[in-house]
Scaffold this motif. Structure first.
Motif, PDB file in Angstrom:
ATOM      1  N   ALA A  92       0.687  -1.671  -0.138  1.00  0.00           N
ATOM      2  CA  ALA A  92       0.343   0.321  -0.358  1.00  0.00           C
ATOM      3  C   ALA A  92       0.788   1.635   0.125  1.00  0.00           C
ATOM      4  CB  ALA A  92      -1.055  -0.377   1.010  1.00  0.00           C
ATOM      5  N   TYR A  93       1.939   1.185   0.790  1.00  0.00           N
ATOM      6  CA  TYR A  93       2.733   2.377   0.663  1.00  0.00           C
ATOM      7  C   TYR A  93       3.465   2.844  -0.775  1.00  0.00           C
ATOM      8  CZ  TYR A  93       2.788   1.377   5.898  1.00  0.00           C
ATOM      9  OH  TYR A  93       1.901   1.284   7.067  1.00  0.00           O
ATOM     10  N   ARG A  94       3.896   1.633  -1.134  1.00  0.00           N
ATOM     11  CA  ARG A  94       3.984   2.032  -2.711  1.00  0.00           C
ATOM     12  C   ARG A  94       3.082   2.707  -3.763  1.00  0.00           C
ATOM     13  NH1 ARG A  94       8.574  -2.253  -5.594  1.00  0.00           N
ATOM     14  NH2 ARG A  94       8.072  -1.269  -7.850  1.00  0.00           N
ATOM     15  N   LEU A  95       2.158   1.995  -3.217  1.00  0.00           N
ATOM     16  CA  LEU A  95       1.075   2.169  -4.621  1.00  0.00           C
ATOM     17  C   LEU A  95       0.755   3.840  -4.231  1.00  0.00           C
ATOM     18  CD1 LEU A  95      -1.415  -1.522  -3.752  1.00  0.00           C
ATOM     19  CD2 LEU A  95       0.710  -0.774  -5.911  1.00  0.00           C
ATOM     20  N   LEU A  96       0.497   4.090  -3.499  1.00  0.00           N
ATOM     21  CA  LEU A  96       0.188   5.673  -3.324  1.00  0.00           C
ATOM     22  C   LEU A  96       1.214   6.202  -3.048  1.00  0.00           C
ATOM     23  CD1 LEU A  96      -2.071   4.654   0.248  1.00  0.00           C
ATOM     24  CD2 LEU A  96      -3.121   4.973  -1.605  1.00  0.00           C
ATOM     25  N   TRP A  97       2.389   5.824  -3.505  1.00  0.00           N
ATOM     26  CA  TRP A  97       3.454   6.731  -4.428  1.00  0.00           C
ATOM     27  C   TRP A  97       3.944   6.841  -5.150  1.00  0.00           C
ATOM     28  CZ3 TRP A  97       7.900   6.211  -5.987  1.00  0.00           C
ATOM     29  CH2 TRP A  97       9.243   6.915  -5.581  1.00  0.00           C
ATOM     30  N   GLU A  98       3.386   5.880  -5.511  1.00  0.00           N
ATOM     31  CA  GLU A  98       2.975   5.878  -7.236  1.00  0.00           C
ATOM     32  C   GLU A  98       2.106   5.994  -7.428  1.00  0.00           C
ATOM     33  OE1 GLU A  98       4.157   1.295  -8.318  1.00  0.00           O
ATOM     34  OE2 GLU A  98       6.220   2.157  -7.782  1.00  0.00           O
ATOM     35  N   GLY A  99       0.140   6.465  -6.794  1.00  0.00           N
ATOM     36  CA  GLY A  99      -0.632   7.302  -7.918  1.00  0.00           C
ATOM     37  C   GLY A  99      -1.477   6.136  -8.047  1.00  0.00           C
ATOM     38  N   ARG A 100      -1.689   4.574  -7.462  1.00  0.00           N
ATOM     39  CA  ARG A 100      -1.774   3.687  -8.289  1.00  0.00           C
ATOM     40  C   ARG A 100      -2.996   3.370  -6.621  1.00  0.00           C
ATOM     41  NH1 ARG A 100       0.794  -1.185  -9.519  1.00  0.00           N
ATOM     42  NH2 ARG A 100       2.531  -0.744  -7.667  1.00  0.00           N
ATOM     43  N   PRO A 101      -4.353   2.810  -6.746  1.00  0.00           N
ATOM     44  CA  PRO A 101      -5.521   2.190  -5.319  1.00  0.00           C
ATOM     45  C   PRO A 101      -4.493   1.207  -4.571  1.00  0.00           C
ATOM     46  CG  PRO A 101      -5.813   2.157  -8.085  1.00  0.00           C
ATOM     47  CD  PRO A 101      -4.923   2.818  -8.165  1.00  0.00           C
ATOM     48  N   LEU A 102      -4.941   1.186  -3.840  1.00  0.00           N
ATOM     49  CA  LEU A 102      -5.111   0.018  -3.013  1.00  0.00           C
ATOM     50  C   LEU A 102      -5.689  -1.624  -3.718  1.00  0.00           C
ATOM     51  CD1 LEU A 102      -5.643   1.310   0.503  1.00  0.00           C
ATOM     52  CD2 LEU A 102      -3.628   0.911  -0.482  1.00  0.00           C
ATOM     53  N   GLU A 103      -5.139  -2.687  -3.225  1.00  0.00           N
ATOM     54  CA  GLU A 103      -5.783  -4.016  -3.671  1.00  0.00           C
ATOM     55  C   GLU A 103      -7.021  -3.952  -3.370  1.00  0.00           C
ATOM     56  OE1 GLU A 103      -4.455  -5.719  -6.078  1.00  0.00           O
ATOM     57  OE2 GLU A 103      -2.199  -4.867  -6.382  1.00  0.00           O
TER      58      GLU A 103
END
Length: 147
Positions: A92-103
């Motif tokens: 989640a940290y990486r996803l949000l930092w990359e501007g992507r949604p949570l799984e």
């Protein structure tokens, strides 16, 4: 915590509780990794930090982990830019930092902390202790595929 904070609160503006709630409990950040010095590519092993509980995928001494593992990285909004590359692609940290949604299986979405295991994205019951494998043999324990 604010409702669905992860969708509209920038990482640096999250409260401590919100930041901690982003952890999905997969345990993959606690796996030992090998980094290719030339390419920067990170490969995950099944070899777990001595503090990882293989059944829960949680640190057994989270609050005092630096006493046991001084080089354990404390991920924060201040260092996510330099540490995101070695975090799991589903983190989640990486996803949000990359501007992507949570799984969809993330506990904040599903409301169930067990969905990370049910989805098969945790390291539950696949690890071996770093005490049991000499570092020169770590390559024999690489996890294939995207982690």
């Amino acid at each position: 915590m604010r409702p669905q904070f992860w969708e509209n609160v920038p990482l640096p503006e999250m409260t401590g509780a919100e930041w901690e709630a982003l952890c999905d409990g997969c345990g993959k950040c606690c796996l030992n990794k090998l980094e290719d010095e030339e390419t920067g590519e990170v490969a995950y092993t099944r070899i777990a930090c001595r503090l990882l509980d293989d059944a829960t995928c949680r640190c057994t001494h989270y609050e005092t982990r630096h006493s046991f593992v001084p080089d354990c990285v404390t991920l924060s909004p201040d260092n996510i830019a330099t540490n995101a590359y070695w975090m799991p692609v589903t983190c989640a940290y990486r996803l949000l930092w990359e501007g992507r949604p949570l799984e969809d299986w993330h506990p904040l979405i599903s409301g169930d902390p067990g969905t990370v295991h049910k989805a098969g994205v945790s390291c539950r019951n696949i690890t071996v202790s770093e005490f049991d494998v000499p570092e020169e043999d770590w390559e024999d324990y690489l996890i294939e595929g995207e982690v």
